[in-house]
Design a protein around this motif. Structure first.
Motif, PDB file in Angstrom:
ATOM      1  N   GLU A 182      80.502  24.990  13.006  1.00 49.74           N
ATOM      2  CA  GLU A 182      79.909  25.693  14.138  1.00 49.74           C
ATOM      3  C   GLU A 182      80.556  27.067  14.328  1.00 49.74           C
ATOM      4  N   MET A 183      81.860  27.153  14.114  1.00 47.54           N
ATOM      5  CA  MET A 183      82.530  28.451  14.173  1.00 47.54           C
ATOM      6  C   MET A 183      81.926  29.407  13.145  1.00 47.54           C
ATOM      7  N   ASP A 216      77.143  22.278  24.568  1.00 50.61           N
ATOM      8  CA  ASP A 216      76.041  22.489  23.625  1.00 50.61           C
ATOM      9  C   ASP A 216      75.729  21.259  22.783  1.00 50.61           C
ATOM     10  N   TYR A 217      76.567  20.216  22.845  1.00 52.31           N
ATOM     11  CA  TYR A 217      76.456  19.131  21.879  1.00 52.31           C
ATOM     12  C   TYR A 217      75.995  17.833  22.523  1.00 52.31           C
ATOM     13  N   VAL A 218      75.094  17.155  21.816  1.00 60.34           N
ATOM     14  CA  VAL A 218      74.538  15.890  22.298  1.00 60.34           C
ATOM     15  C   VAL A 218      74.598  14.862  21.179  1.00 60.34           C
ATOM     16  N   GLU A 219      74.570  13.597  21.561  1.00 58.30           N
ATOM     17  CA  GLU A 219      74.526  12.500  20.611  1.00 58.30           C
ATOM     18  C   GLU A 219      73.195  11.769  20.744  1.00 58.30           C
ATOM     19  N   LEU A 220      72.624  11.412  19.602  1.00 58.98           N
ATOM     20  CA  LEU A 220      71.352  10.702  19.554  1.00 58.98           C
ATOM     21  C   LEU A 220      71.527   9.393  18.801  1.00 58.98           C
ATOM     22  N   SER A 221      70.801   8.372  19.218  1.00 62.31           N
ATOM     23  CA  SER A 221      70.742   7.119  18.487  1.00 62.31           C
ATOM     24  C   SER A 221      69.331   6.568  18.602  1.00 62.31           C
ATOM     25  N   SER A 222      69.110   5.365  18.079  1.00 64.59           N
ATOM     26  CA  SER A 222      67.759   4.799  18.091  1.00 64.59           C
ATOM     27  C   SER A 222      67.822   3.284  18.117  1.00 64.59           C
ATOM     28  N   PHE A 223      67.475   2.715  19.277  1.00 66.25           N
ATOM     29  CA  PHE A 223      67.406   1.259  19.406  1.00 66.25           C
ATOM     30  C   PHE A 223      66.217   0.904  20.282  1.00 66.25           C
ATOM     31  N   LYS A 224      65.372   0.010  19.789  1.00 69.04           N
ATOM     32  CA  LYS A 224      64.130  -0.305  20.481  1.00 69.04           C
ATOM     33  C   LYS A 224      64.349  -1.105  21.761  1.00 69.04           C
ATOM     34  N   GLU A 225      65.557  -1.624  21.976  1.00 67.07           N
ATOM     35  CA  GLU A 225      65.814  -2.397  23.189  1.00 67.07           C
ATOM     36  C   GLU A 225      65.967  -1.503  24.422  1.00 67.07           C
ATOM     37  N   TYR A 226      66.081  -0.182  24.216  1.00 71.99           N
ATOM     38  CA  TYR A 226      66.205   0.750  25.338  1.00 71.99           C
ATOM     39  C   TYR A 226      64.977   1.655  25.394  1.00 71.99           C
ATOM     40  N   PRO A 227      64.637   2.173  26.572  1.00 71.68           N
ATOM     41  CA  PRO A 227      63.503   3.101  26.661  1.00 71.68           C
ATOM     42  C   PRO A 227      63.782   4.367  25.841  1.00 71.68           C
ATOM     43  N   THR A 256      72.612   4.302  10.697  1.00 74.17           N
ATOM     44  CA  THR A 256      73.207   5.224  11.671  1.00 74.17           C
ATOM     45  C   THR A 256      73.465   4.510  12.988  1.00 74.17           C
ATOM     46  N   THR A 257      74.636   4.728  13.563  1.00 69.65           N
ATOM     47  CA  THR A 257      74.860   4.296  14.943  1.00 69.65           C
ATOM     48  C   THR A 257      74.679   5.463  15.910  1.00 69.65           C
ATOM     49  N   ALA A 258      75.020   6.693  15.481  1.00 68.85           N
ATOM     50  CA  ALA A 258      74.779   7.866  16.326  1.00 68.85           C
ATOM     51  C   ALA A 258      74.961   9.124  15.482  1.00 68.85           C
ATOM     52  N   ILE A 259      74.297  10.197  15.888  1.00 74.34           N
ATOM     53  CA  ILE A 259      74.557  11.509  15.323  1.00 74.34           C
ATOM     54  C   ILE A 259      74.913  12.456  16.458  1.00 74.34           C
ATOM     55  N   MET A 260      75.694  13.471  16.142  1.00 71.76           N
ATOM     56  CA  MET A 260      75.985  14.527  17.110  1.00 71.76           C
ATOM     57  C   MET A 260      75.471  15.839  16.547  1.00 71.76           C
ATOM     58  N   VAL A 261      74.819  16.629  17.396  1.00 75.72           N
ATOM     59  CA  VAL A 261      74.186  17.858  16.944  1.00 75.72           C
ATOM     60  C   VAL A 261      74.182  18.869  18.085  1.00 75.72           C
ATOM     61  N   ASN A 262      74.095  20.130  17.729  1.00 74.52           N
ATOM     62  CA  ASN A 262      73.897  21.169  18.733  1.00 74.52           C
ATOM     63  C   ASN A 262      72.507  21.002  19.343  1.00 74.52           C
ATOM     64  N   LYS A 263      72.406  21.093  20.658  1.00 76.21           N
ATOM     65  CA  LYS A 263      71.116  20.918  21.327  1.00 76.21           C
ATOM     66  C   LYS A 263      70.060  21.872  20.784  1.00 76.21           C
ATOM     67  N   LYS A 264      70.492  23.063  20.371  1.00 76.90           N
ATOM     68  CA  LYS A 264      69.536  24.053  19.867  1.00 76.90           C
ATOM     69  C   LYS A 264      68.944  23.652  18.530  1.00 76.90           C
ATOM     70  N   ALA A 265      69.545  22.689  17.861  1.00 80.39           N
ATOM     71  CA  ALA A 265      69.048  22.234  16.562  1.00 80.39           C
ATOM     72  C   ALA A 265      68.041  21.113  16.683  1.00 80.39           C
ATOM     73  N   VAL A 266      67.843  20.560  17.880  1.00 77.83           N
ATOM     74  CA  VAL A 266      66.882  19.483  18.094  1.00 77.83           C
ATOM     75  C   VAL A 266      65.470  20.077  18.074  1.00 77.83           C
ATOM     76  N   PRO A 267      64.518  19.460  17.363  1.00 72.68           N
ATOM     77  CA  PRO A 267      63.150  19.989  17.342  1.00 72.68           C
ATOM     78  C   PRO A 267      62.612  20.215  18.749  1.00 72.68           C
ATOM     79  N   ALA A 268      61.841  21.260  18.919  1.00 72.05           N
ATOM     80  CA  ALA A 268      61.398  21.673  20.263  1.00 72.05           C
ATOM     81  C   ALA A 268      60.659  20.564  20.988  1.00 72.05           C
TER      82      ALA A 268
END
Length: 398
Positions: free
Chosen positions: A78-79, A219-230, A378-390
């Motif tokens: 990121e630097m 600026d950073y967020v974590e994303l995951s994917s599990f169908k048991e949650y909304p 994957t259990t989670a990814i971390m990414v810059n919010k600006k990199a998430v698709p619009a």
């Protein structure tokens, strides 16, 4: 993140949480050599599509600190993305601060959270926000005569302290227990660098983070994917090493890889956490994929040639992913850094992954991981919010 015991990997007991730290990386790497082929590299032809600038591969030694190595590697990239000269950040400074905060949580929760050396990517971001950062050269964590991390003794001492403190032998906790805990950390890892000189200028960790590193922790967020949650809401990722009970955003399975693809195409790297103990993950050969045939159903020959060139893959579904997490087939084993995209000789896409186990594998510390493996493990990814698709960012209400 930690490596949990599975039958095929009985020696690989630890990575990110409650484990015996003496095994750490060395035994994990040795166990993962079991599923490898001497002919693998000659059977693959990888062509780089995207390769984002990153700092050299490190070796975390015998310590469960891959979460810190990978997240700090991510911040270093990121630097560079921000036009700054890269600085190797102290991974153990992040870990040391997280260990103290984890100890406070452990005592507050009467021992009802995981101990051990493990952590999550948000721990590095949270420690950066609260404590700042320092160069690795200023705080190596090697204060006990070794040339690489070796945490077994330190972890045993620290865990014993906390277990005693929670038993509360005085009948009432003193206000000094965390000072005693911090003193042990300082003894093993080095005194806390409240002030230091770097490139001829005096800094505190806070001023170094602001003036030299210059990234915004918000600026950073974590994303995951599990169908048991909304979907498109936040939830607490229920893995032992999420001792801080931080929340991640829940997205659909394809949106994990869509986010990674969008990030890479726009010059952003991604921190990846997931399971690496499957038989179709080979650290030695630097390849991970999801075969379309169960390993236990393969012939001896098929097993021997598992990593000898590209193979057909299973198509991973949300149900497969959820079941694997629920039955402990997918656990929070390891953290690495996604720095690029490549194609094999058949046109299949793989993510280029930077690891922190040194440079002894076929690709000198890097790996090639298919998108199906990422969807599955994957259990989670971390990414810059600006990199998430619009479109996804709008659903998540960034």
């Amino acid at each position: 993140m930690k490596l949990n015991i599975k039958p095929f990997f009985i020696a690989a007991v630890l990575f990110f949480g409650a484990f015996t730290s003496g095994f750490a990386q060395d035994n994990l790497v040795n166990s993962l050599k079991l599923n490898a082929s001497e002919k693998s590299k000659d059977s693959f032809t990888f062509t780089e599509v995207i390769n984002i600038e990153n700092t050299p591969v490190k070796n975390q030694g015998s310590s469960g600190t891959c979460w810190s190595y990978s997240a700090n590697s991510f911040l270093e990239s990121e630097m560079m993305r921000n036009g700054k000269k890269p600085v190797e950040l102290s991974q153990i400074f992040s870990a040391r601060n997280a260990y103290l905060e984890k100890a406070r949580m452990y005592v507050r929760m009467h021992g009802a959270v995981a101990l051990g050396e493990g952590g999550q990517f948000h721990d590095v971001i949270n420690m950066y926000r609260k404590y700042g950062a320092v160069p690795q050269s200023v705080y190596t964590g090697l204060n006990y005569g070794t040339d690489k991390n070796k945490f077994a003794e330190m972890s045993a001492v620290l865990d014993g302290m906390l277990e005693t403190i929670v038993k509360n032998p005085n009948g009432k906790l003193t206000p000094n227990w965390d000072k005693a805990y911090a003193a042990v950390l300082d003894t093993y890892l080095g005194a806390y660098p409240a002030n230091f000189t770097w490139n001829g200028k005096n800094y505190t960790p806070e001023t170094f983070a602001k003036e030299v590193v210059g990234v915004n922790p918000d600026d950073y967020v974590e994303l995951s994917s599990f169908k048991e949650y909304p979907y498109y809401s936040k939830f607490v990722l229920l893995v032992p090493d999420n001792w801080a009970f931080d929340q991640v955003y829940n997205v659909k399975i394809n949106e994990l890889t869509e986010t990674i693809d969008n990030a890479l195409k726009n010059g952003y790297t991604v921190a990846w956490a997931g399971d690496v103990s499957e038989k179709y993950f080979s650290w030695k050969n630097g390849v991970a994929f999801v075969p379309n045939k169960d390993f236990d159903e393969m012939t001896v020959q098929e097993k021997a040639e598992l990593f000898n060139g590209p193979k057909e893959e299973a198509v991973v579904t949300e149900d497969m992913r959820q079941i694997a997490f629920d039955n402990y087939s997918t656990q929070d084993d390891h953290g690495m850094h996604i720095v690029g995209l490549a194609k094999d000789q058949n046109g299949k896409e793989y993510y280029i992954i930077k690891n922190s186990w040194g440079t002894t594998n076929d690709y000198k510390g890097y790996m090639y991981m298919t998108k199906e493996y990422v969807k599955y493990k994957t259990t989670a990814i971390m990414v810059n919010k600006k990199a998430v698709p619009a479109g996804l960012a709008k659903k998540l209400k960034f």
